[in-house]
Scaffold this active site. Structure first.
Site, PDB file in Angstrom:
ATOM      1  N   HIS A 110      42.853  43.060  31.005  1.00 36.42           N
ATOM      2  CA  HIS A 110      43.559  42.023  31.770  1.00 36.42           C
ATOM      3  C   HIS A 110      44.147  41.002  30.818  1.00 36.42           C
ATOM      4  CE1 HIS A 110      44.456  39.569  35.286  1.00 36.42           C
ATOM      5  NE2 HIS A 110      44.248  38.550  34.471  1.00 36.42           N
ATOM      6  N   ASP A 126      40.435  35.678  46.734  1.00 33.65           N
ATOM      7  CA  ASP A 126      41.246  35.145  45.631  1.00 33.65           C
ATOM      8  C   ASP A 126      42.686  34.936  46.070  1.00 33.65           C
ATOM      9  OD1 ASP A 126      41.965  34.441  42.904  1.00 33.65           O
ATOM     10  OD2 ASP A 126      43.092  36.309  42.987  1.00 33.65           O
ATOM     11  N   ARG A 132      45.394  26.885  45.682  1.00 31.68           N
ATOM     12  CA  ARG A 132      45.364  26.191  44.384  1.00 31.68           C
ATOM     13  C   ARG A 132      46.772  25.886  43.903  1.00 31.68           C
ATOM     14  NH1 ARG A 132      42.755  30.404  40.967  1.00 31.68           N
ATOM     15  NH2 ARG A 132      43.165  28.999  39.247  1.00 31.68           N
ATOM     16  N   SER A 179      38.842  33.700  39.628  1.00 36.17           N
ATOM     17  CA  SER A 179      40.003  34.392  40.194  1.00 36.17           C
ATOM     18  C   SER A 179      40.222  35.729  39.466  1.00 36.17           C
ATOM     19  CB  SER A 179      41.224  33.475  40.046  1.00 36.17           C
ATOM     20  OG  SER A 179      42.414  34.168  40.228  1.00 36.17           O
ATOM     21  N   LYS A 230      38.695  39.997  40.705  1.00 42.06           N
ATOM     22  CA  LYS A 230      39.548  41.194  40.845  1.00 42.06           C
ATOM     23  C   LYS A 230      39.083  42.294  39.888  1.00 42.06           C
ATOM     24  CE  LYS A 230      42.979  38.331  40.371  1.00 42.06           C
ATOM     25  NZ  LYS A 230      44.077  37.394  40.375  1.00 42.06           N
TER      26      LYS A 230
HETATM   27  N1  URA Z   1      45.687  34.779  36.807  1.00 41.37           N
HETATM   28  C1  URA Z   1      44.907  34.936  37.904  1.00 41.37           C
HETATM   29  O1  URA Z   1      44.757  36.034  38.414  1.00 41.37           O
HETATM   30  N2  URA Z   1      44.287  33.858  38.406  1.00 41.37           N
HETATM   31  C2  URA Z   1      44.404  32.609  37.885  1.00 41.37           C
HETATM   32  O2  URA Z   1      43.800  31.675  38.386  1.00 41.37           O
HETATM   33  C3  URA Z   1      45.231  32.448  36.752  1.00 41.37           C
HETATM   34  C4  URA Z   1      45.854  33.569  36.231  1.00 41.37           C
END
Ligand code: URA
Length: 440
Positions: free
Chosen positions: A82, A161, A168, A183, A187
């Site tokens: 990621h 999320d 947010r 967040s 995932k």
């Molecule tokens: N990428 C994400 O998936 N979440 C965040 O809060 C910031 C970057």
């Protein structure tokens, strides 16, 4: 339990229990807790922070809010990757096939572009015919056959999320380490891989503008991953300057193929190899040095490139464009950007360059706007390069002169030309493992 009491507790710096966090996440996803109360909670978290334990519990509750993908139908250890988001960051297209060609296994769900940063799914969809929405069975069978498949994230992966991120975004609470970490990691945990490599970007084009903040975010995410039983490592990499020379969807696919064929730019090749060697290390292919040699060999012998072509064909894509980038649909308008003085490029504002790519049509102005896959930029000169007045330093690709002119103005604002050669900056600043940070 009452949301009012939890907000009060957090406002005064208290610690929420696992039970309270789960109740809050479930209630919010079910629509029982209104946005105004969740907004107050997010702001209380922004000011009061969260302990490591709270952040982990919040992440697990968010991961449990939707599907947890079961990858057990795929043989071998699976490694996910990621990136926290960048400009010109196409490393997934490079390191995923390298890892697969070296015997690793990558079953990856990727996202679309967000703001000024690009997304892997958009880049893959620039390949004519490539399908990013395929059945679970087909996804598993492609990974079993090719060692890699990259698809779009399913709608029900960590829905908490999705809802929290949107809130947010409009309540000025994106930039809190526990919220970013939960967040991202919710995932990753829901996506089911055994190991996770995180590429935490730092610099002008990144969420984390300073190295210390990037390391703190990486440590928080590594602790969450390890706490949930996933081997997790993070690299902190530079995003002060765009990565590579190309920005824009088909442009980035073409540049990634250059790297896989051993003729890509140095910075992109090096960062991709560092990520790939760590992914191979995580799945137990050897020491970091051995994994590096394997990764390099997969480029030299063409196996990484052929692995990528095979995955693309299996997902309905036309690999002719991978072998010959001139077969990609071409942009109607080209605009050359020229240096306005002699000297060196001493700064490139990566975020502004990302914004220029959105103006050209390579990213989305709104959530639903279409993407022009041919739009983008090719940089001819980068940070540290010497330039002469009137040299062409970049070419912009788009579908109208109006877009080209607006993006050209942004590009000029993003570039600083000075008289002194600037210092060389590292591409990788640090590596974060459980309880260990190595700065380079
Ligand atoms: N990428 C994400 O998936 N979440 C965040 O809060 C910031 C970057």
């Amino acid at each position: 339990m009452r949301m009012y009491d939890l907000i009060t507790k957090k406002k005064h710096g208290g610690t929420l229990t696992a039970e309270e966090l789960r109740w809050m996440v479930e209630g919010y996803v079910a629509g029982e807790i209104p946005d105004y109360q969740m907004s107050a909670m997010l702001m209380a978290i922004w000011f009061s922070g969260m302990t490591a334990q709270e952040t982990t519990e919040l992440t697990i509750a968010m991961a449990d809010s939707g599907d947890r993908v079961d990858l057990s139908a795929i043989a071998g250890k699976k490694v996910d990757k990621h990136s926290t988001g960048g400009v010109g960051d196409k490393t997934t297209l490079i390191c995923a096939p390298i890892v697969a060609a070296c015997g690793g296994c990558v079953a990856k769900m990727s996202g679309r572009g967000l703001g000024h940063t690009g997304g892997t799914v958009d880049k893959l969809e620039a390949i004519p015919g490539y399908e990013t929405a395929i059945s679970r069975e087909k996804f598993f069978s492609i990974v079993n056959e090719c060692g890699v498949s990259v698809i779009g994230q399913s709608g029900n992966l960590a829905p908490a999320d999705k809802k929290l991120y949107a809130l947010r975004d409009v309540t000025a609470t994106v930039d809190a380490i526990p919220l970013i970490a939960s967040s991202i990691m919710s995932k990753k945990l829901a996506a089911g891989s055994d190991c996770i490599l995180l590429d935490v970007k730092t610099g002008s084009g990144a969420f984390m503008k300073t190295l210390d903040d990037a390391i703190a975010l990486a440590q928080t995410m590594v602790a969450i991953g390890e706490g949930a039983g996933r081997r997790t490592v993070a690299l902190i990499t530079d995003m002060d300057t765009p990565l590579g020379l190309g920005i824009g969807n088909s442009i980035e696919v073409a540049e990634s193929m250059d790297v896989l064929r051993g003729k890509g730019p140095h910075d992109l090749t090096e960062v991709s190899l560092r990520l790939a060697e760590n992914m191979l290390y995580l799945v137990g292919k050897g020491t970091i040095e051995e994994c590096r040699r394997m990764a390099e060999q997969s480029i030299a012998d063409g196996s990484a490139f052929e692995t990528f072509c095979m995955m693309v064909r299996r997902q309905g894509g036309d690999d002719a464009v991978l072998r010959d980038a001139s077969k990609f649909p071409q942009a109607a308008v080209q605009v050359e950007i020229r240096a306005n003085a002699d000297g060196y490029i001493t700064a490139m504002d990566a975020e502004k360059i990302g914004e220029a790519s959105v103006v050209l049509g390579a990213g989305r102005e709104t959530k639903d706007s279409p993407i022009d896959f041919a739009a983008g930029l090719i940089l001819h000169k980068k940070y540290g390069d010497a330039v002469k007045a009137d040299d062409v330093i970049a070419t912009l690709y788009t579908d109208s002169t109006q877009r080209g002119d607006s993006a050209a103005q942004l590009y000029h604002e993003a570039i600083t030309i000075g008289t002194e050669e600037p210092p060389v900056r590292p591409l990788v600043y640090a590596r974060v493992e459980k309880d260990k940070v190595v700065r380079y």
